[in-house]
Each structure stands twice: as C-alpha cells, then as structure tokens.
Design a protein around this motif. Structure first.
Motif, PDB file in Angstrom:
ATOM      1  N   GLU A   1       0.839   4.593  -3.166  1.00 19.18           N
ATOM      2  CA  GLU A   1       0.923   5.890  -2.694  1.00 19.18           C
ATOM      3  C   GLU A   1       1.857   6.917  -3.484  1.00 19.18           C
ATOM      4  O   GLU A   1       1.982   7.896  -3.969  1.00 19.18           O
ATOM      5  CB  GLU A   1       0.950   6.064  -1.222  1.00 19.18           C
ATOM      6  CG  GLU A   1      -0.832   5.735  -0.268  1.00 19.18           C
ATOM      7  CD  GLU A   1      -1.613   6.265  -0.547  1.00 19.18           C
ATOM      8  OE1 GLU A   1      -1.646   7.509  -1.155  1.00 19.18           O
ATOM      9  OE2 GLU A   1      -2.740   5.828  -1.035  1.00 19.18           O
TER      10      GLU A   1
ATOM     11  N   SER B   1       7.836   4.481   4.958  1.00 20.24           N
ATOM     12  CA  SER B   1       6.870   4.159   6.362  1.00 20.24           C
ATOM     13  C   SER B   1       7.455   5.331   7.121  1.00 20.24           C
ATOM     14  O   SER B   1       8.721   5.214   7.384  1.00 20.24           O
ATOM     15  CB  SER B   1       6.208   2.937   6.578  1.00 20.24           C
ATOM     16  OG  SER B   1       6.987   2.401   7.044  1.00 20.24           O
TER      17      SER B   1
ATOM     18  N   ARG C   1       0.707  -1.171   0.178  1.00 19.66           N
ATOM     19  CA  ARG C   1       0.569   0.064   0.131  1.00 19.66           C
ATOM     20  C   ARG C   1       1.109   0.912   0.543  1.00 19.66           C
ATOM     21  O   ARG C   1       0.340   2.316  -0.303  1.00 19.66           O
ATOM     22  CB  ARG C   1      -1.011  -0.233   0.763  1.00 19.66           C
ATOM     23  CG  ARG C   1      -1.721  -0.685   1.179  1.00 19.66           C
ATOM     24  CD  ARG C   1      -3.027  -1.350   0.015  1.00 19.66           C
ATOM     25  NE  ARG C   1      -3.547  -1.923  -0.129  1.00 19.66           N
ATOM     26  CZ  ARG C   1      -3.902  -2.573  -0.653  1.00 19.66           C
ATOM     27  NH1 ARG C   1      -3.922  -2.505  -2.615  1.00 19.66           N
ATOM     28  NH2 ARG C   1      -4.745  -4.477  -0.953  1.00 19.66           N
TER      29      ARG C   1
ATOM     30  N   ARG D   1       5.735  13.700   3.708  1.00 22.66           N
ATOM     31  CA  ARG D   1       4.277  13.270   2.926  1.00 22.66           C
ATOM     32  C   ARG D   1       2.986  13.064   2.722  1.00 22.66           C
ATOM     33  O   ARG D   1       2.319  13.176   2.473  1.00 22.66           O
ATOM     34  CB  ARG D   1       4.696  11.786   0.941  1.00 22.66           C
ATOM     35  CG  ARG D   1       5.491  11.997   0.559  1.00 22.66           C
ATOM     36  CD  ARG D   1       5.184  13.276  -0.895  1.00 22.66           C
ATOM     37  NE  ARG D   1       6.065  13.245  -1.839  1.00 22.66           N
ATOM     38  CZ  ARG D   1       7.299  14.397  -1.947  1.00 22.66           C
ATOM     39  NH1 ARG D   1       7.303  15.829  -1.659  1.00 22.66           N
ATOM     40  NH2 ARG D   1       7.451  14.039  -2.963  1.00 22.66           N
TER      41      ARG D   1
ATOM     42  N   SER E   1      -3.355   5.774  10.567  1.00 19.39           N
ATOM     43  CA  SER E   1      -3.327   6.391   9.464  1.00 19.39           C
ATOM     44  C   SER E   1      -1.551   6.019   9.297  1.00 19.39           C
ATOM     45  O   SER E   1      -1.568   6.024  10.382  1.00 19.39           O
ATOM     46  CB  SER E   1      -4.021   7.880   9.696  1.00 19.39           C
ATOM     47  OG  SER E   1      -5.199   7.854   9.899  1.00 19.39           O
ATOM     48  N   TRP E   2      -1.239   6.385   8.577  1.00 27.79           N
ATOM     49  CA  TRP E   2       0.131   6.218   8.434  1.00 27.79           C
ATOM     50  C   TRP E   2       1.077   7.865   7.458  1.00 27.79           C
ATOM     51  O   TRP E   2       0.718   7.771   7.212  1.00 27.79           O
ATOM     52  CB  TRP E   2       0.849   5.568   7.929  1.00 27.79           C
ATOM     53  CG  TRP E   2      -0.255   3.714   8.138  1.00 27.79           C
ATOM     54  CD1 TRP E   2      -1.001   3.965   8.044  1.00 27.79           C
ATOM     55  CD2 TRP E   2       0.660   3.117   8.403  1.00 27.79           C
ATOM     56  NE1 TRP E   2      -1.727   2.070   8.570  1.00 27.79           N
ATOM     57  CE2 TRP E   2      -0.337   1.897   9.088  1.00 27.79           C
ATOM     58  CE3 TRP E   2       1.806   2.931   9.486  1.00 27.79           C
ATOM     59  CZ2 TRP E   2       0.182   0.690   9.747  1.00 27.79           C
ATOM     60  CZ3 TRP E   2       2.130   1.529  10.029  1.00 27.79           C
ATOM     61  CH2 TRP E   2       1.440   0.740  10.350  1.00 27.79           C
TER      62      TRP E   2
ATOM     63  N   ARG F   1      -1.090   9.335   5.461  1.00 33.91           N
ATOM     64  CA  ARG F   1      -1.939   8.831   4.506  1.00 33.91           C
ATOM     65  C   ARG F   1      -3.088   7.596   5.548  1.00 33.91           C
ATOM     66  O   ARG F   1      -3.069   7.640   5.969  1.00 33.91           O
ATOM     67  CB  ARG F   1      -1.400   8.487   3.395  1.00 33.91           C
ATOM     68  CG  ARG F   1      -0.540   9.121   3.224  1.00 33.91           C
ATOM     69  CD  ARG F   1      -1.390  10.256   1.964  1.00 33.91           C
ATOM     70  NE  ARG F   1      -0.137  10.761   1.219  1.00 33.91           N
ATOM     71  CZ  ARG F   1       0.193  10.765   0.301  1.00 33.91           C
ATOM     72  NH1 ARG F   1       0.412   9.435  -0.257  1.00 33.91           N
ATOM     73  NH2 ARG F   1       1.504  11.851  -0.170  1.00 33.91           N
ATOM     74  N   SER F   2      -4.819   7.355   5.001  1.00 32.82           N
ATOM     75  CA  SER F   2      -4.831   6.217   4.689  1.00 32.82           C
ATOM     76  C   SER F   2      -4.730   5.401   3.976  1.00 32.82           C
ATOM     77  O   SER F   2      -4.890   5.351   2.978  1.00 32.82           O
ATOM     78  CB  SER F   2      -6.510   6.103   4.979  1.00 32.82           C
ATOM     79  OG  SER F   2      -6.932   7.088   6.339  1.00 32.82           O
ATOM     80  N   LEU F   3      -4.040   4.269   4.512  1.00 39.36           N
ATOM     81  CA  LEU F   3      -3.639   2.904   3.462  1.00 39.36           C
ATOM     82  C   LEU F   3      -4.477   1.888   3.323  1.00 39.36           C
ATOM     83  O   LEU F   3      -5.541   1.129   4.675  1.00 39.36           O
ATOM     84  CB  LEU F   3      -2.437   2.371   3.794  1.00 39.36           C
ATOM     85  CG  LEU F   3      -0.822   2.936   4.239  1.00 39.36           C
ATOM     86  CD1 LEU F   3       0.226   2.225   4.666  1.00 39.36           C
ATOM     87  CD2 LEU F   3      -0.980   3.605   2.825  1.00 39.36           C
ATOM     88  N   ARG F   4      -5.243   2.168   1.853  1.00 43.89           N
ATOM     89  CA  ARG F   4      -6.284   0.871   2.160  1.00 43.89           C
ATOM     90  C   ARG F   4      -6.192  -0.884   2.679  1.00 43.89           C
ATOM     91  O   ARG F   4      -5.387  -1.281   1.977  1.00 43.89           O
ATOM     92  CB  ARG F   4      -6.501   1.059   0.076  1.00 43.89           C
ATOM     93  CG  ARG F   4      -7.962   0.022   0.046  1.00 43.89           C
ATOM     94  CD  ARG F   4      -8.179  -0.162  -2.077  1.00 43.89           C
ATOM     95  NE  ARG F   4      -7.069  -0.825  -2.560  1.00 43.89           N
ATOM     96  CZ  ARG F   4      -7.051  -1.414  -2.941  1.00 43.89           C
ATOM     97  NH1 ARG F   4      -8.192  -2.317  -2.541  1.00 43.89           N
ATOM     98  NH2 ARG F   4      -6.218  -2.151  -3.545  1.00 43.89           N
TER      99      ARG F   4
END
Length: 443
Positions: free
Chosen positions: A398, A407, A394, A424, A435-436, A427-430
């Motif tokens: 991105e 990460s 994931r 960057r 949240s990452w 983000r929310s990873l599918r």
C-alpha cells in the motif's frame, strides 16, 4: 555472517575451507561445479540448508582448486587432484573420518574418495550426482552430448549475468533476487575461461567401473524432474553401488537448496544419525515484521540489463544488511525485489526502514517499506510464517515510493518513542480480513 575461512595446503596450493557446527560426526560437502564459501551464506535458502546440516553434524565446506576462495590454477583439476584436496581439507579440519555429501559434479569426487579411502569415509550421500553424464550405447540414461554442449556453451557466453537459472532452478527462474545472487556466484566462483574448460571435461567423466568398489553405506537422492541430470542416472547409481539406497525426490530443481528441501534434509539426517528429525510445530512469538521493496525494479532491470541490475541489487542488499545489523534485525528472506526481516521491537524496525530508505537514496534508488507487529511462528530452519507476515507484506504494497508505512498496531506500540506519523486512512488489505488503519512515518 559467513563463518571464518581457513586454508588447507595441498602441494603448493591453498584450498579454502570452513567448519560450521559442533555435532558428534563430521560431514564434508563435495561442491558442485562452482562455489564460493563466503557468497554462499548470502542466499537465505542456501544458508538455511547449510545451517540445518550443521545442526546435527560438524559441517566442513570447501572450494575446489581454481574456484571460489581457493588458489587459482591454469586449468580444471583432475578427479585425483580433487580427491587429494578433499583429504587435505579433512586433515586441516582435524577430521579422521567423515560422511561425504557429493553434490552434482562433486558426486564424482565423493565417489572416488569413498572407493579409495573407505577407512576415512563413514558414509556417502549423493544428490543429483552422476558417474557419467553423456549418453552412449551402454548408458542410455545420459544426456545427448550436443544438447549438453550447446547449453553449457550458451551459459559461458553469458557468464556472470545469472544465465542458466531456468535449468538449475526452474521453480525460481523468475526470482530476480536469486538470479542476481546466481550471477554474482558465477563471477566469484570461476572465470569464464575456467568455467568453459571445466565444462569441456564433462563428456570425459566416467566412473562406472569405480562404482562396485564403493563399500560404504550410500544414500542416493535424485529429483524425478531434474532438468540437468536425468532421474535415470540416479537410478543407475543406486543399482551399481553395492547396498545403496535410492530416494526419489519430487520436483525439478537441480540446485539442492531449492524446492522441497525438507524431505532431502530429513532423509540425510536419518541416514547419517539413525533418527529422523522430529516434526516441529515451531515457536509462536510476538515479533515485528519489516518488508522493503525496490521501486521500479522490473523497469530498471529491463533498462540497464541483467549484469548491471545484478550489481545494483547487490549494492542495495549490502546497504540494507548494514542497517539490519545496526538496528538488530534478523534477515529472513530476499526473494523478489526486496528484503524481509524481523525485529524484537517495532521502533527499531521503523528506524531501520527509514535508514534503509536514506541509504538507498544515496545510491539513487527508491524503496517502499511496510511494518507490522503480531504473532509469528518461527520454524527450526529459520523461516517465519503466520498472518502477521501476510499483513506486513500487504502494508508494504500500500506504500507509495519513498514511504515507510506502518499498521495501526505498530503506531500504538511505539507511543513515547518520538516517532511521528501521518494518517493514511483505513484500508482493506488484499487477502486479509477486516479493515486496517495505516500511517506513514513522518520525516
């Protein structure tokens, strides 16, 4: 890396062979219609399958005359000549007696060898094999000859382009990496003319009268939905070889190293050793995962065609594998349009990704890469699983073209390494909870 290739002599010809593993008993694989010893090890699914066999045996592999690394010949060999080649390989490998594993077309060679040389055949394993392939009044389970001829003729017309994967490996027909490998195997395994002449012999193969003469322990394995060789042919073999045992496998792939290989391997190991492999819970370790993906691969393949795309894919993999070797990475898979590898340390993974990016750029290719570190489970067969693997994939998704994205976990682990990063954002990873924070490698 492929094992060392040696050559056995049979008459004036040289037959290429390899020996892998040091198990207590020998196991010889009689290959299907084409093979190439060195190229086989470049497909992760096939490599893992062979390594599993070599885990409990001394595995002997070879290319038939006229194919792969063995000497070229004007036309396809007769079954008698192939049996002579198999015996010559065993002699050269120092094997007096072995189990013989006949795959698809190689099953005919294996069956004839077992019937003629029971003193050298410890056991016989058949997968997707056949004594005859075409239908007749007394063999209703066969394939209609016009159907088979049309399919094989179409394959030769597109030889080297990866054609035929939908029949040999339908569950992976959309896998562009496997299709590229398959196309290269065709080009390396045999010329189009040799392939056509081999296919022309198929309707003439008929070993039904030989089956009652096979007097060695025999295991017949066949997939219920096999697209190439109907399951009924496997049933016929088991019914006509004295004492043979039939194992019905689920799935529709004809290629033995695709689909549910675990059952196939477990049945083979139990049959040959008397003990089924223990169920492994795997080993959980901290590792860094690297995912690399070619940007715009689908559009590129559509623009240049399958043959050119296969060449581009091969070039990219060669470049990436050079960098993996330099930075101590372990290739796990090449499914899809990229590569998945693991590293013991995150700094090495990042530097490898940057090096792959640079090497790809020199070839006019763009990549995106994702790096994450976490606990993964290593299986005995070489596979890697766990949440960290999903997160790594994931993270890569991105990344923008040309970007190596990591990460927050990885960034924290490489403090003091001299590597620089650009924030960057979070983000929310599918498919991954939470949240990452993600960071792009600078430079």
């Amino acid at each position: 890396m492929a094992p060392r290739t040696r050559y056995a002599r049979t008459g004036d010809l040289a037959i290429a062979y390899q020996v892998v593993g040091d198990g207590p008993d020998d196991l010889v694989i009689a290959p299907g219609f084409i093979s190439h010893l060195d190229w086989s090890w470049q497909e992760p699914s096939l490599r893992r399958f062979l390594e599993r066999l070599a885990g409990f045996s001394r595995l002997i592999l070879f290319d038939k005359r006229g194919t792969g690394l063995s000497d070229p010949v004007p036309g396809p060999a007769s079954l008698e000549e192939r049996v002579e080649d198999l015996a010559a390989v065993m002699d050269a490998a120092g094997s007096d007696r072995a189990a013989v594993f006949g795959v698809s077309e190689g099953g005919a060679m294996a069956m004839l060898f077992a019937a003629q040389h029971p003193e050298r055949t410890r056991a016989l394993v058949l997968y997707g094999a056949y004594p005859r392939v075409t239908r007749s009044a007394d063999f209703p389970c066969g394939v209609e000859e016009p159907v088979m001829t049309a399919m094989l003729s179409g394959l030769v017309d597109r030889w080297g382009e990866g054609a035929g994967l939908g029949a040999w490996g339908p569950t992976r027909r959309g896998d562009t990496a496997l299709r590229a490998w398959w196309g290269t195997l065709q080009r390396l395994g045999a010329s189009p003319g040799m392939a056509r002449r081999m296919f022309e012999l198929y309707p003439h193969i008929d070993l039904r009268d030989v089956l009652p003469a096979i007097r060695v322990p025999t295991l017949v394995m066949h997939r219920r939905g096999d697209r190439m060789i109907p399951f009924g042919i496997g049933q016929y073999l088991a019914e006509h070889i004295p004492g043979a045992r039939l194992v019905e496998l689920q799935g529709e792939d004809h290629l033995f190293f695709l689909g549910d290989t675990e059952t196939l391997l477990a049945e083979t190991e139990e049959f040959l050793t008397g003990a089924r492999p223990a169920t492994s819970l795997g080993t959980t370790v901290l590792a860094t995962v690297l995912f690399v993906d070619l940007v715009g691969s689908t559009e590129l393949a559509a623009r240049v065609g399958d043959a050119a795309w296969a060449s581009i894919r091969d070039q990219f993999l060669a470049l990436a594998r050079d960098e993996l070797a330099r930075y101590g990475g372990h290739e796990v898979d090449v499914a899809g349009d990229g590569l998945f590898a693991t590293f013991e340390g995150p700094a090495r993974a990042i530097r490898c990704a940057v090096a792959v990016r640079g090497a790809a750029a020199t070839a006019g290719l763009a990549i995106r890469a994702g790096v994450h570190a976490g606990e993964v489970e290593r299986a005995d067969g070489g596979g890697v699983s766990g949440l960290a693997v999903h997160i790594g994939a994931r993270v890569m998704a991105e990344a923008v073209p040309g970007e190596v994205l990591v990460s927050g976990t990885v960034k924290d682990l490489v403090v003091g390494s001299g590597l620089g990063f650009r924030d960057r954002g979070v983000r929310s990873l599918r498919g991954v909870p939470g949240s990452w924070p993600l960071f792009a490698v600078a430079g």
